[in-house]
Design a protein around this motif. Structure first.
Motif: not given
Length: 147
Positions: A55-66, A107-110, A124-134, A141-142
């Motif tokens: 989706s164009p709505e997926l978001t990835f935040y990493g090292n000062n960029s979106v 919520l997943a992280h590690g 590095g570290m990661t935090t993810l939001i996961v959704q059950h979709r069709p 979100h990552d």
């Protein structure tokens, strides 16, 4: 520095964080990450990206960029890990956990860890939001950063 999205992320060391009634959903979320880790380790970014919401709505935040959007996230990975003969490395995760936030969200992280053929490592570290979709469980979100 390398920023890893993880997601996937994760082959070993999943702590039990849920009651038995939500264990099926948590196992399904873990399977998503197991499949992504395997895809990463064989150098298959297309398969790796199947774990993300297309989706164009997926978001990835990493090292000062979106980065917004599935295609843009794939392009970011290709640039960082494949362009110019770059090596993706071998991925594993430490202290990784999955916590259900309801029947359709988790919520997943590690801590992600990459080892390259030349012996160099990145972490590095990661935090993810996961959704059950069709189409199944997908990362929507990552937020990942490198050290």
């Amino acid at each position: 520095m390398i920023a890893f999205c993880s997601a996937a992320l994760f082959v070993t060391g999943f702590p039990q964080a849920l009651s038995s009634k939500s264990g099926g959903e948590q196992a399904a979320v873990r399977q998503l990450f197991t499949a992504q880790t395997a895809a990463w380790n064989r150098g298959d970014l297309d398969a790796f990206m199947q774990g993300y919401w297309h989706s164009p709505e997926l978001t990835f935040y990493g090292n000062n960029s979106v980065t917004k959007g599935w295609q843009q996230t794939l392009d970011r990975y290709r640039e960082r890990y494949q362009t110019g003969g770059r090596e993706m490395g071998t991925l594993d995760f430490k202290d990784f956990s999955v916590k259900m936030l309801g029947k359709d969200y988790a919520l997943a992280h590690g801590r992600w860890h990459l080892v390259f053929k030349n012996g160099k490592e990145a972490t590095g570290m990661t935090t993810l939001i996961v959704q059950h979709r069709p189409e199944g469980w997908r990362i929507i979100h990552d937020h990942s950063s490198g050290e």
